[in-house]
Design an enzyme around this catalytic site. Structure first.
Site, PDB file in Angstrom:
ATOM      1  N   GLY A  15      -0.723  38.673  14.896  1.00 51.00           N
ATOM      2  CA  GLY A  15      -0.060  39.796  14.224  1.00 51.00           C
ATOM      3  C   GLY A  15       0.681  39.352  12.971  1.00 51.00           C
ATOM      4  O   GLY A  15       0.581  39.975  11.915  1.00 51.00           O
TER       5      GLY A  15
ATOM      6  N   GLY B 199      -1.717  42.354  19.978  1.00 51.69           N
ATOM      7  CA  GLY B 199      -2.171  41.017  20.352  1.00 51.69           C
ATOM      8  C   GLY B 199      -1.042  40.019  20.292  1.00 51.69           C
ATOM      9  O   GLY B 199       0.122  40.363  20.530  1.00 51.69           O
TER      10      GLY B 199
ATOM     11  N   GLU C 189       1.956  45.074  17.234  1.00 48.35           N
ATOM     12  CA  GLU C 189       2.674  45.003  18.508  1.00 48.35           C
ATOM     13  C   GLU C 189       2.309  43.661  19.097  1.00 48.35           C
ATOM     14  O   GLU C 189       1.135  43.406  19.381  1.00 48.35           O
ATOM     15  CB  GLU C 189       2.230  46.128  19.437  1.00 48.35           C
ATOM     16  CG  GLU C 189       2.579  47.517  18.933  1.00 48.35           C
ATOM     17  CD  GLU C 189       4.055  47.732  18.720  1.00 48.35           C
ATOM     18  OE1 GLU C 189       4.864  47.081  19.395  1.00 48.35           O
ATOM     19  OE2 GLU C 189       4.404  48.546  17.847  1.00 48.35           O
TER      20      GLU C 189
ATOM     21  N   CYS D 227       1.986  42.600  27.974  1.00 47.05           N
ATOM     22  CA  CYS D 227       3.048  42.406  26.984  1.00 47.05           C
ATOM     23  C   CYS D 227       4.397  42.758  27.598  1.00 47.05           C
ATOM     24  O   CYS D 227       5.437  42.398  27.065  1.00 47.05           O
ATOM     25  CB  CYS D 227       2.785  43.267  25.765  1.00 47.05           C
ATOM     26  SG  CYS D 227       2.480  44.962  26.220  1.00 47.05           S
TER      27      CYS D 227
ATOM     28  N   GLU E  72       6.988  33.544  24.525  1.00 50.26           N
ATOM     29  CA  GLU E  72       6.075  34.090  25.536  1.00 50.26           C
ATOM     30  C   GLU E  72       5.066  33.038  26.029  1.00 50.26           C
ATOM     31  O   GLU E  72       4.432  32.346  25.232  1.00 50.26           O
ATOM     32  CB  GLU E  72       5.287  35.263  24.938  1.00 50.26           C
ATOM     33  CG  GLU E  72       4.359  35.921  25.952  1.00 50.26           C
ATOM     34  CD  GLU E  72       3.363  36.890  25.307  1.00 50.26           C
ATOM     35  OE1 GLU E  72       2.842  36.593  24.215  1.00 50.26           O
ATOM     36  OE2 GLU E  72       3.117  37.943  25.912  1.00 50.26           O
TER      37      GLU E  72
ATOM     38  N   LYS F  52     -11.975  46.554  14.463  1.00 49.29           N
ATOM     39  CA  LYS F  52     -12.515  45.186  14.563  1.00 49.29           C
ATOM     40  C   LYS F  52     -12.598  44.917  16.056  1.00 49.29           C
ATOM     41  O   LYS F  52     -11.570  44.786  16.721  1.00 49.29           O
ATOM     42  CB  LYS F  52     -11.551  44.208  13.871  1.00 49.29           C
ATOM     43  CG  LYS F  52     -12.179  42.926  13.380  1.00 49.29           C
ATOM     44  CD  LYS F  52     -12.689  42.023  14.470  1.00 49.29           C
ATOM     45  CE  LYS F  52     -11.626  41.137  15.051  1.00 49.29           C
ATOM     46  NZ  LYS F  52     -12.091  40.291  16.165  1.00 49.29           N
TER      47      LYS F  52
END
Ligand code: NAP
Length: 529
Positions: A245, A240, A264, A301, A392, A183
């Site tokens: 996720g 992402g 992840e 990340c 985050e 995708k």
């Protein structure tokens, strides 16, 4: 020339009437090319082709699949400057970074090719029959890993090559013997198109079946969600945000046949700064941490989103140095208007709770989509009460948690959710004095780094890039390195199977000459039965 169509196996297709353009962080305008969103019929066609391709592709030998992966790497390189220019235009990332990322992508493909050529990755294990065993004879049991079927890959905005169309997820899923449907990411659909073209060319050149790879464009979530729900899709890889996720993971569990979603997601990667190490080189450490916070505008990340230190004169000196270093940082370009708006909104609202204050910020005013580096500070006791402060904030932001004594330090370390990494800046004496705090954080991370920043992830045999939830949906696996292949396989055991039926990896004569575990011992020996 960008065509804007979907790759349905070897065919280009644009049957839909919804199209979208992508934004350039460099010109701050939409790029002119239009990308046609895949229709549900095209999605169905891509999945059916993947199903047919699977029956052929899974039987290709390791050497044949290796040739395919090497050809993908060659074709990506053959695109040349067009790929670099397009990825830079769509991401705003500098040429050097994109060129490096292309190298990482092609190296990764070649690494998996080597793994396939070596052949040992299938973990062949053989317990030969013992017809004379008492009281009961033992049957012949042989086990190895085999592919699972079509895999859907969702790609991340911040790595348009290495965690994207031909990135680690696609490379490892193809290496394992699975067809892949990507995708594409709406922030870099042109880059996706160029790389997809390279994969298709490589498949055709190396005799791989039509449907071994497809790539679908989408401007909204419908196509991605329909792919996850499709009964013929057997596994999903996602890189992402946490929200993305987790929602795809939840969706996959609503299926009649739930399937794994290896997501992840974000991480704040705590960096523990111990007093002996701070004292050793306060200025150097502060400079290292400041530049890691701002590396790639913090859009990693593995960004050091949280720093932890003990109250004391070393930390006071470190705070002054860090403040001076952060003040000098130049705001760097971020990937998209949505990402910068989110960053600005979150760094503003973060200070509204009255618990945190601003320790440092860049004195350089951000211009044109650049993100201003900011460091906040909070007391360890407040953090323990409000561990959600460690969520985050995607960008050049970090929170320094200042702890009053060892017990508070340990309580802070115990308050973290799952993380990709934790770093410990320490001397030998620090390790001895604070080993329990280090051991506490080891419980929630995938990688424990000594005297190094979390940014920078080596691709190899021993890397672990994945941590306990919420860093990943399944902390037992990695999305970077050789073991990433283990996400897309399942073990199959053969009991008393005739030699002619067995895959080469398990045959008596060991025709591939691979390492196998025979009665628990690693050997390349043949089996006599
Ligand atoms: P994202 O917004 O989650 O998007 C990733 C992809 O998933 C996009 O194609 C997106 O589609 C799709 N998606 C998201 N939510 C969805 C939903 N509910 N249903 C269907 N599809 C959905 O992430 P990003 O902005 O690309 O990447 C930045 C984030 O990735 C950061 O949090 C960063 O820390 C994390 N990251 C993690 C790693 C790692 O290895 N752990 C590596 C790199 C980045 P649309 O684009 O159409 O929205």
């Amino acid at each position: 020339m960008i065509h804007g169509k979907n790759n349905i196996g070897f065919s280009l297709s644009a049957k839909g009437d919804v199209s979208f353009q992508t934004f350039s962080p460099i010109t701050l305008e939409q790029l002119p090319e239009k990308f046609v969103q895949a229709t549900t019929d095209e999605l169905e066609e891509a999945v059916q082709k993947a199903v047919s391709a699977y029956s052929v592709y899974k039987k290709k030998s390791g050497k044949e699949r290796a040739a395919f992966l090497r050809a993908i790497a060659d074709e990506i390189e053959a695109i040349g400057s067009e790929l670099i220019e397009r990825a830079c235009a769509e991401s705003g990332l500098p040429e050097g970074r994109i060129t490096g990322e292309r190298g990482r992508t092609t190296n990764q493909l070649r690494m998996f090719a080597k793994v396939l050529e070596d052949g040992d990755w299938v973990e062949a294990s053989i317990d030969p029959a013992m017809p004379d065993r008492k009281p009961l004879p033992r049957t012949d049991i042989r086990k190895m890993l085999q592919p699972v079927g079509p895999v859907v890959v969702f790609t991340a905005s911040n790595f348009p090559l290495a965690f994207s169309t031909a990135g680690g997820d696609t490379a490892s899923a193809l290496a394992a013997g699975n067809p892949v449907i990507v995708k594409s990411h709406p922030y870099h659909p042109g880059t996706n198109e160029l790389v997809s073209g390279a994969i298709i060319k490589a498949a055709q050149k190396t005799g791989m079946p039509d449907g071994v790879f497809s790539s679908l464009n989408a401007a909204d979530f419908t196509i991605g969600q329909a792919l996850v729900l499709h009964p013929k899709v057997k596994s999903v890889a996602f890189t992402g945000s946490f929200n993305g996720g987790k929602s795809l993971y939840d969706l996959a569990q609503t299926r009649k046949e739930p399937i794994p979603v290896f997501a992840e997601m974000g991480s704040v990667n705590p960096v523990l700064l111990l007093p002996g190490k701070i004292k050793e080189n306060t200025a150097g450490l502060a400079a290292t941490i400041a530049s890691s916070i701002n590396l790639g505008a913090g859009q990693f990340c593995t960004n050091p989103g949280v720093l932890v230190a003990l109250k004391g004169e070393e930390t006071e000196a470190f705070k002054s140095e860090l403040t001076a270093n952060v003040a000098k940082l130049m705001p760097e370009k971020m990937l998209h208007q949505n990402i910068i708006s989110n960053y600005e909104q979150k760094t503003k609202s973060f200070f509204e709770n009255g618990l945190v204050s601003k320790l440092a910020e860049s004195e350089n005013e951000p211009v044109q989509l650049t993100g201003k580096p900011v460091v906040a500070i909070v007391k360890g006791s407040d953090f323990v009460q409000h561990p959600d402060l460690a969520e985050e904030i995607f960008g050049p932001f970090s929170l320094l948690i200042e702890c009053d004594g060892k017990a508070e330090l340990e309580a802070v370390m115990a308050a973290f959710d799952g993380q990709l990494t934790a770093s410990v800046y320490c001397t030998a004496a620090d390790v001895e004095a604070y080993s329990s705090a280090i051991e506490i954080v080891q419980e929630v991370v995938g990688r424990l780094i000594f005297n190094g920043v979390p940014t920078g992830v080596e691709v190899g045999y021993s890397m672990q890039h994945g941590g306990p939830f919420p860093a990943s949906t399944d902390g037992r696996f990695t999305s970077v390195g050789v073991d990433a292949i283990k996400r897309f396989v399942r073990p199959v055991a053969f009991q008393d199977a005739p030699d002619a039926y067995l895959p080469d990896e398990l045959k008596d004569a060991n025709p591939l000459g691979i390492w196998r575990r025979v009665d628990g011992k690693l050997t390349k020996d043949v089996i006599n039965r």
